[in-house]
Structure formats: C-alpha cells, structure tokens
Design a protein around this motif. Structure first.
Motif, PDB file in Angstrom:
ATOM      1  N   ILE A 107      -7.251 -18.170   6.682  1.00 60.15           N
ATOM      2  CA  ILE A 107      -6.311 -17.176   6.550  1.00 60.15           C
ATOM      3  C   ILE A 107      -7.162 -15.956   6.151  1.00 60.15           C
ATOM      4  N   TYR A 108      -6.502 -14.858   7.028  1.00 61.22           N
ATOM      5  CA  TYR A 108      -7.154 -13.613   7.103  1.00 61.22           C
ATOM      6  C   TYR A 108      -5.991 -12.375   6.570  1.00 61.22           C
ATOM      7  N   TYR A 109      -6.595 -11.335   5.985  1.00 56.60           N
ATOM      8  CA  TYR A 109      -5.883 -10.476   5.338  1.00 56.60           C
ATOM      9  C   TYR A 109      -6.706  -8.994   5.803  1.00 56.60           C
ATOM     10  N   ASN A 110      -5.838  -7.946   6.309  1.00 59.27           N
ATOM     11  CA  ASN A 110      -6.515  -6.626   6.270  1.00 59.27           C
ATOM     12  C   ASN A 110      -5.741  -5.581   5.659  1.00 59.27           C
ATOM     13  N   PHE A 111      -6.375  -4.686   5.059  1.00 55.51           N
ATOM     14  CA  PHE A 111      -5.653  -3.693   4.246  1.00 55.51           C
ATOM     15  C   PHE A 111      -6.096  -2.304   4.977  1.00 55.51           C
ATOM     16  N   ASP A 112      -6.737  -2.331   6.187  1.00 53.65           N
ATOM     17  CA  ASP A 112      -7.007  -1.090   6.679  1.00 53.65           C
ATOM     18  C   ASP A 112      -6.518  -1.098   8.199  1.00 53.65           C
ATOM     19  N   PRO A 113      -6.186   0.014   9.016  1.00 56.16           N
ATOM     20  CA  PRO A 113      -5.718   0.067  10.442  1.00 56.16           C
ATOM     21  C   PRO A 113      -6.777  -0.598  11.405  1.00 56.16           C
ATOM     22  N   LYS A 130      -2.943 -14.861  10.210  1.00 67.02           N
ATOM     23  CA  LYS A 130      -3.289 -13.372  10.054  1.00 67.02           C
ATOM     24  C   LYS A 130      -2.392 -12.503   9.817  1.00 67.02           C
ATOM     25  N   PHE A 131      -2.901 -11.739   8.670  1.00 65.37           N
ATOM     26  CA  PHE A 131      -1.979 -10.862   8.019  1.00 65.37           C
ATOM     27  C   PHE A 131      -2.438  -9.437   8.034  1.00 65.37           C
ATOM     28  N   THR A 132      -1.575  -8.456   8.129  1.00 68.68           N
ATOM     29  CA  THR A 132      -1.999  -6.964   7.995  1.00 68.68           C
ATOM     30  C   THR A 132      -0.874  -6.210   7.372  1.00 68.68           C
ATOM     31  N   PHE A 133      -1.453  -5.123   6.559  1.00 70.86           N
ATOM     32  CA  PHE A 133      -0.513  -4.303   5.872  1.00 70.86           C
ATOM     33  C   PHE A 133       0.121  -3.261   6.754  1.00 70.86           C
ATOM     34  N   GLU A 134      -0.526  -2.885   7.837  1.00 67.66           N
ATOM     35  CA  GLU A 134      -0.021  -1.978   8.973  1.00 67.66           C
ATOM     36  C   GLU A 134       0.894  -2.787   9.796  1.00 67.66           C
ATOM     37  N   GLN A 254      -2.966   6.255   9.117  1.00 63.67           N
ATOM     38  CA  GLN A 254      -2.693   4.977   8.476  1.00 63.67           C
ATOM     39  C   GLN A 254      -1.112   5.098   8.246  1.00 63.67           C
ATOM     40  N   HIS A 255      -0.207   4.071   8.444  1.00 71.75           N
ATOM     41  CA  HIS A 255       0.966   3.850   8.413  1.00 71.75           C
ATOM     42  C   HIS A 255       1.334   2.786   7.159  1.00 71.75           C
ATOM     43  N   GLY A 256       0.325   2.036   6.956  1.00 74.95           N
ATOM     44  CA  GLY A 256       0.444   0.814   5.898  1.00 74.95           C
ATOM     45  C   GLY A 256       0.555   1.400   4.516  1.00 74.95           C
ATOM     46  N   LEU A 257       1.257   0.906   3.577  1.00 80.46           N
ATOM     47  CA  LEU A 257       1.259   1.653   2.435  1.00 80.46           C
ATOM     48  C   LEU A 257      -0.043   1.225   1.524  1.00 80.46           C
ATOM     49  N   THR A 258      -0.362   2.210   0.759  1.00 74.37           N
ATOM     50  CA  THR A 258      -1.802   2.166  -0.060  1.00 74.37           C
ATOM     51  C   THR A 258      -1.345   1.050  -1.332  1.00 74.37           C
ATOM     52  N   ILE A 259      -2.266   0.594  -1.851  1.00 72.55           N
ATOM     53  CA  ILE A 259      -2.105  -0.313  -3.129  1.00 72.55           C
ATOM     54  C   ILE A 259      -1.471   0.699  -4.285  1.00 72.55           C
ATOM     55  N   ARG A 260      -1.929   1.849  -4.267  1.00 78.81           N
ATOM     56  CA  ARG A 260      -1.269   2.813  -5.235  1.00 78.81           C
ATOM     57  C   ARG A 260       0.148   2.907  -5.098  1.00 78.81           C
ATOM     58  N   THR A 261       0.836   2.973  -4.146  1.00 78.22           N
ATOM     59  CA  THR A 261       2.189   2.993  -3.895  1.00 78.22           C
ATOM     60  C   THR A 261       2.980   1.794  -4.774  1.00 78.22           C
ATOM     61  N   PHE A 262       2.538   0.730  -4.648  1.00 72.80           N
ATOM     62  CA  PHE A 262       2.956  -0.421  -5.421  1.00 72.80           C
ATOM     63  C   PHE A 262       2.924  -0.117  -6.894  1.00 72.80           C
ATOM     64  N   GLU A 263       1.570   0.219  -7.360  1.00 71.59           N
ATOM     65  CA  GLU A 263       1.138   0.340  -8.805  1.00 71.59           C
ATOM     66  C   GLU A 263       2.139   1.398  -9.501  1.00 71.59           C
ATOM     67  N   VAL A 264       2.421   2.609  -8.766  1.00 70.41           N
ATOM     68  CA  VAL A 264       3.225   3.639  -9.416  1.00 70.41           C
ATOM     69  C   VAL A 264       4.687   3.190  -9.494  1.00 70.41           C
ATOM     70  N   LEU A 265       5.002   2.646  -8.403  1.00 68.49           N
ATOM     71  CA  LEU A 265       6.461   2.244  -8.608  1.00 68.49           C
ATOM     72  C   LEU A 265       6.660   1.070  -9.533  1.00 68.49           C
ATOM     73  N   ALA A 266       5.926   0.142  -9.398  1.00 65.85           N
ATOM     74  CA  ALA A 266       5.941  -1.011 -10.596  1.00 65.85           C
ATOM     75  C   ALA A 266       5.788  -0.466 -11.985  1.00 65.85           C
ATOM     76  N   SER A 267       5.095   0.599 -12.167  1.00 66.74           N
ATOM     77  CA  SER A 267       4.890   1.357 -13.350  1.00 66.74           C
ATOM     78  C   SER A 267       6.182   2.211 -13.769  1.00 66.74           C
ATOM     79  N   GLY A 268       7.017   2.344 -12.862  1.00 69.87           N
ATOM     80  CA  GLY A 268       8.251   3.329 -13.504  1.00 69.87           C
ATOM     81  C   GLY A 268       7.985   4.446 -13.226  1.00 69.87           C
ATOM     82  N   ARG A 269       6.964   5.097 -12.537  1.00 73.15           N
ATOM     83  CA  ARG A 269       6.872   6.420 -12.448  1.00 73.15           C
ATOM     84  C   ARG A 269       7.231   6.619 -10.939  1.00 73.15           C
ATOM     85  N   LYS A 270       7.672   8.077 -10.715  1.00 73.97           N
ATOM     86  CA  LYS A 270       8.015   8.442  -9.501  1.00 73.97           C
ATOM     87  C   LYS A 270       6.946   8.803  -8.464  1.00 73.97           C
TER      88      LYS A 270
END
Length: 344
Positions: A107-113, A130-134, A254-270
């Motif tokens: 299994i492969y995952y990539n978080f960069d373009p 094979k997985f990508t965030f992009e 880069q068009h894939g969403l950063t991990i910060r995106t998910f952390e912010v929204l999960a924390s209930g912050r705009k």
C-alpha cells in the motif's frame, strides 16, 4: 471500523510532525502488530537536503540503511507493507520484501504533488494499492484519491470552548510564497482591527539561509520573524483554542488539502485558505471556510462575526484518521470523495 487484529504490518514513512507515530499507535490499537521504520536513513537537515535534491550522492548510506532493515526483519512475515511518500526508499528493497512475502499487500500513500517529486513515480509499479491526496495526480497516474485526516485531539478541542483571543492565526513552515501571502493577510487584518498571530517555522538557520539564496520568494523573508523551534500538537491545539479562524497557505502548485485543513475544521475553528479546490469537497461550507486569492487578498469582516457551523458527524468521520486507515487497508473511498467534485 476495520479490524486488523493479528495482522502484521511493515510500515515505512517520512517523519512528518509525528503523524507517522499517531498512525502506528492507532494501527496497534486496532490489533495490528506494526514494525515501523523511518524511510530516511537520517532526519538531519543535511540528509533531508541531499535526499530531496540529489540522492545519488547519498546512495551508499541509503543502501546500508535498507540492508540493515532487511537484516532486522529477516524471517518475519507480513500481511501488509505500508509506505508513506518514499523519498529515499530504493527499488531493490521493494523487490526484496515482496519476494520474501509474495502474498503481502503493498500500500502506498503520498501527501505531496508528484510534480514536485517526480522521482517517486517509478516506484508506483511495486504497489497493489496506490493513494494520493492530490486529485489531479489521481487522474493523471490512475491512483486512488484519499485526502489527509485529523487526529482525535483536535475534535476534542470542542469540548471546552473559550472566547477567542485571536481572530486570525497562522502556524506553518516557511516555504514558497507563504511569508509574502501571510504578511499581506496580517496587514489587511490589522487594517480591519482583527487580532492576529503568525508563526513561521524553518528547519534550521543554515538551511534557511541557503534556501533564501535560491528561492526568490524567501528573499523577502525577515529572518527575525522565523522560528527554528517546531511546535508540537499540544502547542498548536493551544493556539487553536484561542483563535476564531486559522489561515492555511498551500503551495502555489498544490491542490491537495493540507493536514491543517482537517485539523482546523475538526476543532470547530473557521478556515481561511488560498486553496480554491476546497470547494470540491463534501465538507465545504462558505460559513466556515473563506477562500482567498493569493494574488488579490481580501478578508470579509462579516466572516469573523458568525459562529462556526457544525459539520455533519458522518462527514466529520470521513475526515478522521480512522476513516483514513479504513480506506487504505479496506475499501477505497473514491466514490465518496469524488461525488461532490463530479457534481461541481
């Protein structure tokens, strides 16, 4: 939730702010036996630079490191081999572990373009999944599309809400045009009487000064505004507790969403973001997410006057680490993540 009880996993990953450790911990909690190795022989700034820019000068060190891993896992059988990114991993290692474990799923995952790391493309042939965030890479290279995730600590932040001390907070590595964009946002925030806090992080003084020489964007970077101390998750969460909105500045290519995106929204912050592709995701809501143009930055004062709109629990779960693991080790989620995009 997927059950991995009794499964043996060989997991290699780049070091990325201890998220790899969180993945190991969760896989273990789900019943798996995990052998973890950093995929880089060393995480010194020198080693990272050599591997990234011309790893052929580091081949002897890489070969020695991966032969040592092969010796240490000699005789072990695995159900899964899981690799995140794979900047340093040599093809002989991938061939050898598959030869030893012919039934093992790779299994492969990539978080960069892949545009930024084209050397990674040649190793894709060794993997079953094979997985990508992009999203664009998923189409171009026939990969599964799976965005990143948040850790539970961020969702738990909602349990003890407190009045925000800041309207806008930015925490991120110093790269590309982040400083230019960030300082423009800071200036506009000041003009609107919005309270802001910016934390730019760099790996080391020497490496940063070298990058300033070759990177035109970093030439404008005021080194007095750079910190060489990395914040941990608890420190970041503490800043989120104090903030109304968090700024995310993606790399321009880069068009894939950063991990910060998910952390912010999960924390209930705009979220304020330069990544317009976020409009193609199931959790997009203009009440919670303000998309700005990095070339023509504008902040809407009304955005800061309204409360965060809770995300549907099913959608929030899909953004979680558990869902990420389910996708990679179970059934892919392309239909889910592409559904909104295909309607757009």
């Amino acid at each position: 939730m997927i059950h991995l009880h009794g499964k043996k996993i060989l997991f290699l990953s780049v070091s990325f702010f201890n998220y790899e450790k969180a993945i190991v911990r969760r896989l273990s909690e789900l019943g798996a036996e995990v052998d973890f190795y950093d995929e880089r022989p060393s995480n010194s700034n020198f080693s990272k630079g050599i591997i990234r820019f011309n790893k052929k000068f580091y081949q002897l060190k890489i070969k020695e490191y991966y032969n040592r891993i092969l010796n240490e896992i000699q005789g072990n059988t695995y159900d899964f081999f899981f690799l995140i990114k794979g900047e340093a991993i040599p093809s002989f290692f991938l061939e050898k572990i598959k030869e030893r474990n012919p039934e093992m799923e790779m299994i492969y995952y990539n978080f960069d373009p892949l545009k930024e790391y084209p050397d990674l493309i040649s190793n894709l042939i060794y993997f079953d999944k094979k997985f990508t965030f992009e999203y664009n890479d998923s189409v171009k290279y026939n990969l599964n599309f799976r965005p990143l995730f948040y850790l539970d600590e961020y969702e738990n932040l909602n349990l003890n809400p407190q009045p925000p001390q800041y309207d806008v907070v930015f925490i991120g590595s110093a790269h590309t045009d982040r400083y230019i964009v960030g300082e423009k946002v800071r200036t506009i925030a000041d003009s609107l009487n919005l309270r802001s806090y910016f934390y730019y992080y760099a790996m080391g003084r020497f490496a940063f000064r070298l990058k300033k020489i070759v990177d035109k964007h970093l030439k404008e970077f005021d080194i007095s505004k750079v910190s060489f101390e990395k914040l941990n998750h608890h420190q970041i969460i503490d800043f989120y507790k104090k903030s109304k909105a968090v700024l995310d500045i993606n790399k321009p290519f880069q068009h894939g969403l950063t991990i910060r995106t998910f952390e912010v929204l999960a924390s209930g912050r705009k979220l304020i973001t330069t990544n317009s592709d976020i409009r193609n995701y199931p959790f997009y809501n203009s009440d919670n997410i303000l998309v700005i143009d990095r070339e023509d930055i504008r902040l809407d004062p009304e955005f800061f006057k309204t409360d965060f709109k809770k995300i549907n629990p099913d959608v929030l779960y899909k953004m979680s680490l558990d869902s990420f693991i389910e996708c990679l080790f179970g059934d892919s989620q392309d239909d889910y993540w592409n559904a909104f995009r295909n309607k757009a």
